[in-house]
Design an enzyme around this catalytic site. Structure first.
Site, mmCIF file in Angstrom:
data_model
loop_
_atom_site.group_PDB
_atom_site.id
_atom_site.type_symbol
_atom_site.label_atom_id
_atom_site.label_comp_id
_atom_site.label_asym_id
_atom_site.label_seq_id
_atom_site.Cartn_x
_atom_site.Cartn_y
_atom_site.Cartn_z
ATOM 1 N N PRO A 94 0.831 -1.212 0.000
ATOM 2 C CA PRO A 94 0.000 0.000 0.000
ATOM 3 C C PRO A 94 0.866 1.263 0.000
ATOM 4 O O PRO A 94 1.884 1.329 0.686
ATOM 5 C CB PRO A 94 -0.807 -0.110 1.299
ATOM 6 C CG PRO A 94 -0.757 -1.550 1.669
ATOM 7 C CD PRO A 94 0.555 -2.059 1.175
ATOM 8 N N ASP A 147 15.519 0.569 6.103
ATOM 9 C CA ASP A 147 14.583 -0.104 5.211
ATOM 10 C C ASP A 147 15.315 -1.049 4.281
ATOM 11 O O ASP A 147 14.930 -2.203 4.092
ATOM 12 C CB ASP A 147 13.823 0.911 4.354
ATOM 13 C CG ASP A 147 13.179 2.006 5.185
ATOM 14 O OD1 ASP A 147 13.174 1.879 6.423
ATOM 15 O OD2 ASP A 147 12.688 2.975 4.599
#
Length: 332
Positions: A94, A147
């Site tokens: 998303p 990340d």
């Protein structure tokens, strides 16, 4: 902990190469990764991005039918030999949820290129996150290393970004951890995010200027990851819950409510109102939640999320997907 099947890094199917990289959840210590701190992150099996590479006469980057509006005819500076290829991608991560969707695509593309040029054994795993970050900076994406580390390694990783080590070796110290040590976790996000705020606000400048409150708070945030590593190893989940809550409280005190955004704050508060521990997965847009009281508390959380209009899912963690060639490049 709900786990996905161990993913196979899928290199060549005939002449085609395809790699899948998963979303990332920052469990503790973020955002100190961009302030020479420490973090604990894991790869989230719920969402992924995949990149496919096929040899071709021309260098083609195929636009995604939904996400892209531009097609590029060639990027000559990427190719220093006569082999060309076609790159395409897909993703179900998303958007604007702080789950590192863009870096997942870049990481998957790098994995494809490593196999296409047969240099996986020559490029150290530790430096791959920085390669991905450098590519993203050229695209105008500003972010930290955590990340990319989680997405290069897979699984659960403790990361130490101490300045001296970063400057000497070009990467942090990354320690994979056993994903079975994690308790059941939940993920909350908004399907149509709005009011995400300006997450980084003036904090970066204040930190560079030596603002005592920001500097000391960021040191404490980094220390939460160090404490969290011990708590996870000892399965001290009560301590883990306290650390998660403290992580968000420190972020809120540094950045302020206007910067974080009311929707993001409400996701955290929905969890806290049922007694669960909660914090951002990244810079906002999604929240990772631990319900220390078990399934009955999860049910309360599910009901609260339904009422608030948030999506909730059980977290599924991806085991490390480094292969034999990758492992041979690891330092030590």
């Amino acid at each position: 902990m709900d786990e996905s099947p161990s993913p196979s890094p899928s290199p060549r199917k005939g002449n085609e190469i395809e790699h899948k990289v998963y979303a990332r959840v920052g469990l503790l210590g973020n955002p100190s990764d961009v302030y020479y701190g420490r973090t604990i992150s894991f790869s989230l099996a719920n969402f992924w991005a995949s990149v496919r590479l096929q040899p071709s006469d021309h260098l083609i980057i195929t636009p995604h039918p939904t996400h892209d509006l531009v097609q590029f005819s060639g990027l000559d500076h990427l190719v220093k030999r006569n082999e060309n290829f076609t790159l395409s991608y897909d993703t179900n991560i998303p958007r604007q949820t702080g789950l590192s969707g863009s870096s997942a695509i870049v990481c998957a593309a790098l994995n494809c290129l490593l196999d296409f040029y047969r240099v996986r054994h020559l490029v150290k795993v530790e430096i791959r996150p920085d390669l991905i970050l450098s590519a993203e900076k050229e695209l105008g994406i500003i972010a930290g290393l955590q990340d990319r580390v989680a997405q290069v390694y897979g699984g659960l990783v403790y990361m130490d970004f101490t300045k001296d080590h970063l400057e000497k070796f070009g990467h942090g110290v990354y320690t994979p951890m056993d994903i079975s040590l994690l308790p059941p976790l939940q993920l909350i996000y908004a399907e149509n995010p709005s009011d995400s705020g300006k997450v980084h606000s003036t904090v970066r400048k204040r930190w560079l200027d030596g603002d005592e409150f920001i500097v000391s708070s960021m040191v404490e945030v980094a220390d939460l990851a160090l404490q969290g590593q011990t708590a996870i190893l000892e399965k001290d989940y009560s301590k883990l819950a306290d650390l998660m809550n403290r992580n968000f409280d420190l972020r809120r005190s540094m950045f302020g409510d206007d910067a974080l955004g009311s929707l993001n704050i409400e996701m955290v508060e929905v969890a806290r109102r049922v007694g669960a521990a909660s914090k951002f997965t990244g810079s906002g847009g999604a929240v990772v939640v631990f319900c220390p009281d078990g399934p009955s508390q999860v049910k309360l959380l599910e009901d609260a999320c339904e009422e608030a209009g948030f999506v909730i899912q059980p977290v599924k963690v991806v085991p490390s997907y480094l292969n034999e060639d990758d492992l041979k490049t690891l330092s030590g």
